[in-house]
Design a protein around this motif. Structure first.
Motif, PDB file in Angstrom:
ATOM      1  N   ALA A  50       0.827  -1.203   0.000  1.00 39.49           N
ATOM      2  CA  ALA A  50       0.000   0.000   0.000  1.00 39.49           C
ATOM      3  C   ALA A  50       0.866   1.260   0.000  1.00 39.49           C
ATOM      4  N   VAL A  51       0.263   2.395  -0.340  1.00 41.36           N
ATOM      5  CA  VAL A  51       0.969   3.674  -0.311  1.00 41.36           C
ATOM      6  C   VAL A  51       1.278   4.078   1.127  1.00 41.36           C
ATOM      7  N   GLU A  52       0.352   3.802   2.044  1.00 40.26           N
ATOM      8  CA  GLU A  52       0.538   4.134   3.456  1.00 40.26           C
ATOM      9  C   GLU A  52       0.548   2.836   4.259  1.00 40.26           C
ATOM     10  N   CYS A  53       1.660   2.531   4.875  1.00 40.10           N
ATOM     11  CA  CYS A  53       1.819   1.273   5.607  1.00 40.10           C
ATOM     12  C   CYS A  53       2.123   1.559   7.074  1.00 40.10           C
ATOM     13  N   MET A  54       1.422   0.889   7.957  1.00 38.84           N
ATOM     14  CA  MET A  54       1.675   1.054   9.386  1.00 38.84           C
ATOM     15  C   MET A  54       2.053  -0.274  10.024  1.00 38.84           C
ATOM     16  N   LEU A  55       3.081  -0.226  10.864  1.00 34.68           N
ATOM     17  CA  LEU A  55       3.393  -1.330  11.764  1.00 34.68           C
ATOM     18  C   LEU A  55       3.076  -0.830  13.164  1.00 34.68           C
ATOM     19  N   ARG A  56       1.977  -1.319  13.712  1.00 37.17           N
ATOM     20  CA  ARG A  56       1.525  -0.907  15.048  1.00 37.17           C
ATOM     21  C   ARG A  56       1.926  -1.978  16.040  1.00 37.17           C
ATOM     22  N   ALA A  57       2.477  -1.569  17.152  1.00 37.36           N
ATOM     23  CA  ALA A  57       2.974  -2.554  18.113  1.00 37.36           C
ATOM     24  C   ALA A  57       3.120  -1.909  19.477  1.00 37.36           C
ATOM     25  N   GLY A  58       3.344  -2.752  20.475  1.00 34.71           N
ATOM     26  CA  GLY A  58       3.650  -2.262  21.803  1.00 34.71           C
ATOM     27  C   GLY A  58       5.071  -1.730  21.871  1.00 34.71           C
ATOM     28  N   ASP A 194       3.424   8.683  16.643  1.00 37.38           N
ATOM     29  CA  ASP A 194       2.291   9.488  16.200  1.00 37.38           C
ATOM     30  C   ASP A 194       2.625  10.983  16.222  1.00 37.38           C
ATOM     31  N   PRO A 195       2.454  11.692  15.092  1.00 36.41           N
ATOM     32  CA  PRO A 195       2.706  13.136  15.100  1.00 36.41           C
ATOM     33  C   PRO A 195       1.618  13.935  15.800  1.00 36.41           C
ATOM     34  N   GLY A 196       0.521  13.273  16.194  1.00 42.20           N
ATOM     35  CA  GLY A 196      -0.520  13.950  16.948  1.00 42.20           C
ATOM     36  C   GLY A 196      -1.587  14.566  16.070  1.00 42.20           C
ATOM     37  N   ASP A 197      -1.212  15.528  15.221  1.00 42.05           N
ATOM     38  CA  ASP A 197      -2.181  16.086  14.283  1.00 42.05           C
ATOM     39  C   ASP A 197      -1.818  15.614  12.874  1.00 42.05           C
ATOM     40  N   ASP A 198      -2.621  16.029  11.904  1.00 47.50           N
ATOM     41  CA  ASP A 198      -2.386  15.523  10.556  1.00 47.50           C
ATOM     42  C   ASP A 198      -1.721  16.541   9.629  1.00 47.50           C
ATOM     43  N   GLU A 199      -1.221  17.686  10.168  1.00 42.44           N
ATOM     44  CA  GLU A 199      -0.580  18.670   9.303  1.00 42.44           C
ATOM     45  C   GLU A 199       0.730  18.142   8.732  1.00 42.44           C
ATOM     46  N   VAL A 200       1.587  17.606   9.593  1.00 41.71           N
ATOM     47  CA  VAL A 200       2.849  17.044   9.129  1.00 41.71           C
ATOM     48  C   VAL A 200       2.583  15.859   8.215  1.00 41.71           C
ATOM     49  N   THR A 210       4.863  13.097  -7.323  1.00 39.41           N
ATOM     50  CA  THR A 210       5.610  12.771  -8.545  1.00 39.41           C
ATOM     51  C   THR A 210       6.464  11.522  -8.418  1.00 39.41           C
ATOM     52  N   THR A 211       6.589  10.984  -7.224  1.00 34.78           N
ATOM     53  CA  THR A 211       7.443   9.804  -7.041  1.00 34.78           C
ATOM     54  C   THR A 211       6.663   8.501  -6.967  1.00 34.78           C
ATOM     55  N   ARG A 212       5.349   8.622  -6.701  1.00 35.78           N
ATOM     56  CA  ARG A 212       4.527   7.431  -6.455  1.00 35.78           C
ATOM     57  C   ARG A 212       5.159   6.602  -5.334  1.00 35.78           C
ATOM     58  N   GLY A 213       5.642   7.305  -4.325  1.00 31.05           N
ATOM     59  CA  GLY A 213       6.333   6.670  -3.214  1.00 31.05           C
ATOM     60  C   GLY A 213       5.386   6.180  -2.141  1.00 31.05           C
ATOM     61  N   LYS A 214       5.896   6.073  -0.907  1.00 30.00           N
ATOM     62  CA  LYS A 214       5.071   5.552   0.183  1.00 30.00           C
ATOM     63  C   LYS A 214       5.463   6.180   1.509  1.00 30.00           C
ATOM     64  N   VAL A 215       4.532   6.073   2.456  1.00 32.34           N
ATOM     65  CA  VAL A 215       4.761   6.498   3.830  1.00 32.34           C
ATOM     66  C   VAL A 215       4.742   5.259   4.714  1.00 32.34           C
ATOM     67  N   VAL A 216       5.742   5.147   5.565  1.00 32.81           N
ATOM     68  CA  VAL A 216       5.804   4.063   6.551  1.00 32.81           C
ATOM     69  C   VAL A 216       5.600   4.683   7.928  1.00 32.81           C
ATOM     70  N   VAL A 217       4.643   4.148   8.672  1.00 33.72           N
ATOM     71  CA  VAL A 217       4.357   4.659  10.019  1.00 33.72           C
ATOM     72  C   VAL A 217       4.589   3.537  11.024  1.00 33.72           C
ATOM     73  N   THR A 218       5.377   3.816  12.041  1.00 36.49           N
ATOM     74  CA  THR A 218       5.533   2.886  13.163  1.00 36.49           C
ATOM     75  C   THR A 218       4.993   3.574  14.407  1.00 36.49           C
ATOM     76  N   MET A 219       4.174   2.845  15.162  1.00 35.32           N
ATOM     77  CA  MET A 219       3.449   3.544  16.218  1.00 35.32           C
ATOM     78  C   MET A 219       3.047   2.606  17.355  1.00 35.32           C
ATOM     79  N   THR A 220       3.226   3.068  18.581  1.00 40.87           N
ATOM     80  CA  THR A 220       2.518   2.558  19.740  1.00 40.87           C
ATOM     81  C   THR A 220       1.478   3.626  20.061  1.00 40.87           C
ATOM     82  N   PRO A 221       0.190   3.359  19.874  1.00 39.33           N
ATOM     83  CA  PRO A 221      -0.824   4.425  19.878  1.00 39.33           C
ATOM     84  C   PRO A 221      -1.157   4.977  21.258  1.00 39.33           C
TER      85      PRO A 221
END
Length: 508
Positions: A50-58, A194-200, A210-221
């Motif tokens: 996917a374009v946006e991928c999250m690995l959520r964990a403790g 988590d950056p907290g808000d969605d501006e960043v 233009t890159t058709r790249g991706k965002v990887v998010v790692t988070m303990t929520p």
């Protein structure tokens, strides 16, 4: 820092290390990526496309390490034989002096330096520390450019790719603000925590145009259902998520935490933080709906060991609201019932979007697919204004053994809170137990909570399916009474089979 504009010299470190180390010692210290072996959940994360991928964990479960490995693979075009995820081998058709650009960020300079920077480059504050992260020393070109005014904080580093090109990774912090995330097109952004808000986060998405790249998010929520966390929880288009719990990191499952240490680690956390810090569940503002600890309701029993006279049943919750990629997904759980001891064993769970034929196909992939199906009262609504056919009737026409009426208690009631109470009673008394590998079920269980005294009906699809199942458990049937009987784990369904005989109740 330092007022220096440049960091340690990789060439000097390399010359010294090769004099002092054997080849194996050099590889262990300065080519650590070669020794990276992902556990099953990390491997599932690496396979996301996917374009946006999250690995959520403790906490301390390996999410940052896995994301650093992903950035290393993509930046260097260095893909092991086991890797089957998306690849960044061909640069985008845009003008720039390098083939790949990655950003890595966390909330402050201290956390970015201690986390993503150290994971990728090593501890540059130590002599010979550059190159001891997951990016091999031999791939680091020239001295890292250091950020002025921030001690030992790398601004950017240039890398040699395995395919002959050049990559650049820049390090950022959320405290720099939205403007620091504007500007150049980026192939991959790693957002650690988590950056907290969605501006960043919004600026990060804009960099992919233009890159058709991706965002990887790692988070303990720890921030609960923040805007970024919500994108993945409600399954916004182009998002995908893997949950990794402390149990997934046990040594017995290919992880790094000794099995015998896990109960002690979990017990250390404050009770209201336990589900988040150990199991990656969203931090809740109010109390959990169910207070029975997850460990007390898990079972590891193989369904092949269940007696053939145990009856089986499905519980489902229909999807609703939104498009094919939005709204609540369809959910189903499968259980066998130890009627003698009144224990319900949940052994399988399905949760997916799409349309009814996809849901039915997912259920039919299970050997017990045509066990009776308990369904919620909203299944009686019209699925189509044209045909007048109900939702439940659609699934019946597609081949599932839908119960004649929606799930309800023997007295005909089906109030939501009564169903929750019945689940709670069974969970607390060991009468409802769930296969330990059903991570999506436990994720919902740990995040199921109340606000202002009411259950929050978000991300509750498997909980709802389970509620239907326990209300209709008396209608479960033995395999001999539905078509899969002759295929049930290879056991014959006739007189020679392993079915109960000479008993004083009806097996229906």
């Amino acid at each position: 820092m330092t007022d220096e504009a440049e960091g340690p010299d990789p060439n000097a470190i390399r010359r010294h290390a090769k004099k002092m180390c054997t080849e194996f010692e050099y590889r262990r210290k300065y080519r650590r990526f070669d020794f990276y072996r992902p556990n099953t959940r990390q491997l599932a994360f690496h396979s996301l496309t996917a374009v946006e991928c999250m690995l959520r964990a403790g906490n301390q479960l390996g999410k940052t390490h896995a994301a650093a490995a992903q950035m290393t693979m993509d930046a260097l075009s260095l893909y092991p034989e086991w890797y089957d995820g998306r690849r960044f081998e061909v640069p985008p058709a845009i003008e720039r002096p390098f083939d790949f650009l990655g950003w890595a960020a966390c909330d402050t300079s201290a956390t970015t330096r201690a986390g993503v920077q150290t994971k990728l480059l090593g501890d540059i504050m130590q002599d010979g520390g550059l190159g001891t992260g997951l990016i091999p020393l031999d791939n680091i070109v020239g001295k890292p450019a250091m950020a002025r005014g921030i001690a030992d904080f790398v601004d950017s580093v240039t890398l040699r790719r395995e395919n002959g090109g050049t990559a650049v990774i820049r390090f950022k912090t959320y405290e720099m603000g939205r403007k620091a995330f504007q500007g150049e097109p980026v192939d991959e952004m790693w957002i650690d925590e988590d950056p907290g808000d969605d501006e960043v986060y919004g600026e990060c998405l804009a960099r992919l145009t233009t890159t058709r790249g991706k965002v990887v998010v790692t988070m303990t929520p720890m921030l609960g259902l923040s805007p970024v966390r919500k994108r993945f929880k409600i399954r916004t288009d182009g998002t995908a998520e893997i949950l990794m719990t402390i149990d997934d990191c046990a040594v017995s499952r290919g992880g790094h935490i000794p099995d015998q240490d896990i109960p002690q680690i979990v017990a250390r956390y404050k009770e209201h933080q336990r589900a988040t810090r150990a199991y990656g569940a969203d931090m809740q503002g109010e109390g959990a709906v169910f207070e029975t600890p997850s460990d007390r309701i898990k079972h590891g029993r193989d369904p092949a060991t269940f007696p053939a006279y145990w009856p089986w049943i499905w519980g489902v919750d229909f999807r609703h609201s939104g498009s094919l990629t939005g709204g609540h997904p369809f959910a189903a759980v499968l259980a066998a019932w130890d009627r003698d001891n009144d224990i319900v064993y949940i052994v399988h769970a399905v949760r997916l979007l799409g349309q009814a034929p996809m849901h039915v196909a997912a259920i039919k992939s299970n050997p017990m697919w045509d066990a009776p199906v308990a369904w919620p009262h909203d299944g009686g609504r019209a699925a189509s204004l044209m045909s007048g056919e109900t939702v439940a009737a659609v699934y019946r026409r597609l081949g599932l053994a839908m119960r004649p009426t929606h799930a309800q208690f023997p007295d005909g009631s089906f109030k939501f809170e009564n169903g929750v109470d019945e689940m709670d009673r069974r969970l607390a008394t060991g009468k409802l137990i769930v296969a330990a590998h059903l991570s999506e079920w436990f994720d919902e269980y740990q995040g199921y909570h109340r606000k202002d005294g009411l259950v929050v009906k978000v991300d509750d699809d498997l909980m709802s399916a389970t509620r239907q199942l326990v209300m209709d458990i008396r209608f479960a049937k033995t395999p001999v009474n539905f078509r899969t009987a002759t295929k049930f784990r290879g056991r014959p369904a006739g007189p020679e089979g392993n079915l109960a005989r000479d008993i004083d109740f009806d097996l229906d």
